[in-house]
Design a protein around this motif. Structure first.
Motif, PDB file in Angstrom:
ATOM      1  N   LEU A  79     -30.995   2.154  -9.157  1.00  0.00           N
ATOM      2  CA  LEU A  79     -31.367   1.688  -7.644  1.00  0.00           C
ATOM      3  C   LEU A  79     -30.845   2.410  -7.030  1.00  0.00           C
ATOM      4  CD1 LEU A  79     -31.479  -2.499  -7.438  1.00  0.00           C
ATOM      5  CD2 LEU A  79     -33.142  -0.649  -8.242  1.00  0.00           C
ATOM      6  N   PRO A  80     -31.163   3.806  -6.526  1.00  0.00           N
ATOM      7  CA  PRO A  80     -30.583   4.308  -5.841  1.00  0.00           C
ATOM      8  C   PRO A  80     -31.182   4.566  -4.044  1.00  0.00           C
ATOM      9  CG  PRO A  80     -32.693   6.094  -7.052  1.00  0.00           C
ATOM     10  CD  PRO A  80     -32.334   4.431  -7.808  1.00  0.00           C
ATOM     11  N   ASP A  81     -32.118   3.692  -3.906  1.00  0.00           N
ATOM     12  CA  ASP A  81     -32.261   3.168  -2.119  1.00  0.00           C
ATOM     13  C   ASP A  81     -31.262   2.342  -2.186  1.00  0.00           C
ATOM     14  OD1 ASP A  81     -34.551   3.937  -0.528  1.00  0.00           O
ATOM     15  OD2 ASP A  81     -34.275   1.931  -0.829  1.00  0.00           O
ATOM     16  N   ALA A  82     -30.555   2.265  -1.159  1.00  0.00           N
ATOM     17  CA  ALA A  82     -29.908   1.327  -0.202  1.00  0.00           C
ATOM     18  C   ALA A  82     -30.133   0.208   0.053  1.00  0.00           C
ATOM     19  CB  ALA A  82     -29.316   1.942   0.827  1.00  0.00           C
ATOM     20  N   SER A  83     -32.014   0.381   0.707  1.00  0.00           N
ATOM     21  CA  SER A  83     -32.925  -1.151   0.750  1.00  0.00           C
ATOM     22  C   SER A  83     -33.431  -1.217  -0.191  1.00  0.00           C
ATOM     23  CB  SER A  83     -34.121  -0.003   2.270  1.00  0.00           C
ATOM     24  OG  SER A  83     -34.174   0.153   3.458  1.00  0.00           O
ATOM     25  N   ALA A  84     -33.515  -1.021  -1.784  1.00  0.00           N
ATOM     26  CA  ALA A  84     -34.326  -1.720  -2.399  1.00  0.00           C
ATOM     27  C   ALA A  84     -33.080  -2.203  -2.917  1.00  0.00           C
ATOM     28  CB  ALA A  84     -34.776  -0.371  -4.027  1.00  0.00           C
ATOM     29  N   ARG A  85     -31.518  -1.797  -3.619  1.00  0.00           N
ATOM     30  CA  ARG A  85     -30.559  -2.276  -3.321  1.00  0.00           C
ATOM     31  C   ARG A  85     -30.657  -3.361  -2.967  1.00  0.00           C
ATOM     32  NH1 ARG A  85     -28.533   2.497  -3.632  1.00  0.00           N
ATOM     33  NH2 ARG A  85     -27.081   2.194  -1.863  1.00  0.00           N
ATOM     34  N   LEU A  86     -30.335  -3.309  -1.575  1.00  0.00           N
ATOM     35  CA  LEU A  86     -30.310  -4.935  -0.763  1.00  0.00           C
ATOM     36  C   LEU A  86     -30.762  -5.557  -1.150  1.00  0.00           C
ATOM     37  CD1 LEU A  86     -29.339  -2.884   2.858  1.00  0.00           C
ATOM     38  CD2 LEU A  86     -27.627  -4.964   1.314  1.00  0.00           C
ATOM     39  N   ALA A  87     -32.654  -5.490  -0.942  1.00  0.00           N
ATOM     40  CA  ALA A  87     -33.648  -6.375  -1.320  1.00  0.00           C
ATOM     41  C   ALA A  87     -33.550  -7.284  -2.817  1.00  0.00           C
ATOM     42  CB  ALA A  87     -34.813  -5.777  -1.538  1.00  0.00           C
TER      43      ALA A  87
END
Length: 276
Positions: A79-87
């Protein structure tokens, strides 16, 4: 070789006969190692699935836990996108994430179902400068930039206080970093004096800082500080693979990025970045 023990973590124990039989390409698709899990399937741009290897010998007796792993199955999801990881973490679809953005640390820390763990990083962040062309071919101009940037403010306001100001390129976790070195410090008067020695005024310095991902925001703050100092500095946002060939051909002026120092080998680290 003083860095030998640290370098061991970057090496894998693999079966020679199998590797020789199938070759590097097939081995990369179906790897076999010597750890507590076995490879099931995976792609580096999607996910890697591992299952417990019940015949694992258990590991060293003096490094607990000893024996087979507690988990039956582990999935590493990309999950390279930080927002996607947090979600994904908040939704419970993943259980551990890394690379939490500084702005999200308080949010995670206030969630009773989330535990935040921190440690010193091994990827120092800095600006690469093109020293093959003016004005950065003059060391005094490069030094002036260090004095003209208020790094304390950047750490406090951009990184939420979660950072260490470095006096040089090595991570403080590096066993060979000199603990007696001090950072440049914020001193615009000294920056202006160094520029004058090199034959420049702040208004004579004009350049673009390239950055990608989360570093674009940091680059914007640096550029704003340098503009306040009197320089003409802007920021271009890139995808790394697009800007990389331009950097290698010395076609750009400045690039804000990080560089891994996990091997703690200062010779290899510095040669990779600054050998001329």
């Amino acid at each position: 070789w003083t860095v030998f023990l640290q370098m061991l973590v970057h090496n894998q124990i693999v079966p020679k006969d199998y590797l020789t039989e199938v070759g590097d390409e097939e081995f990369a698709e179906h790897p076999v190692g010597a750890g507590p899990f076995r490879f099931v399937e995976g792609r580096l741009d999607e996910q890697i699935v591992l299952e417990r290897f019940d015949e694992y010998y258990g590991g060293a007796d003096d490094v607990p836990p000893v024996g087979p792993p507690f988990l039956e199955r582990v999935i590493f999801r990309m999950l390279p996108d930080a927002s996607a990881r947090l979600a994904a973490l908040e939704a419970g679809t993943v259980h551990i994430i890394q690379g939490v953005p500084e702005y999200a640390v308080p949010q995670c820390g206030s969630n009773p179902g989330v535990m935040v763990k921190m440690t010193i990083g091994t990827r120092p962040k800095f600006i690469d400068l093109n020293v093959t062309k003016p004005p950065f071919d003059d060391v005094r101009v490069r030094q002036a930039l260090n004095y003209a940037v208020d790094v304390d403010t950047i750490v406090a306001e951009v990184a939420g206080g979660l950072g260490i100001i470095l006096p040089g390129p090595l991570s403080p976790a590096n066993l060979y970093a000199d603990p007696d070195l001090a950072p440049y410090g914020y001193n615009p008067g000294k920056a202006e004096a160094l520029l004058a020695e090199a034959g420049y005024g702040p208004e004579d310095i004009s350049f673009v800082i390239d950055a990608y991902g989360l570093y674009v925001g940091v680059a914007e703050v640096v550029a704003a500080q340098l503009r306040e100092f009197g320089m003409n500095v802007t920021v271009d946002a890139w995808e790394y693979q697009e800007v990389k060939p331009l950097l290698l051909d010395c076609e750009r002026q400045a690039f804000l990025r990080d560089w891994g120092d996990s091997a703690f080998d200062p010779v290899g680290y510095i040669e990779a970045k600054w050998q001329s």
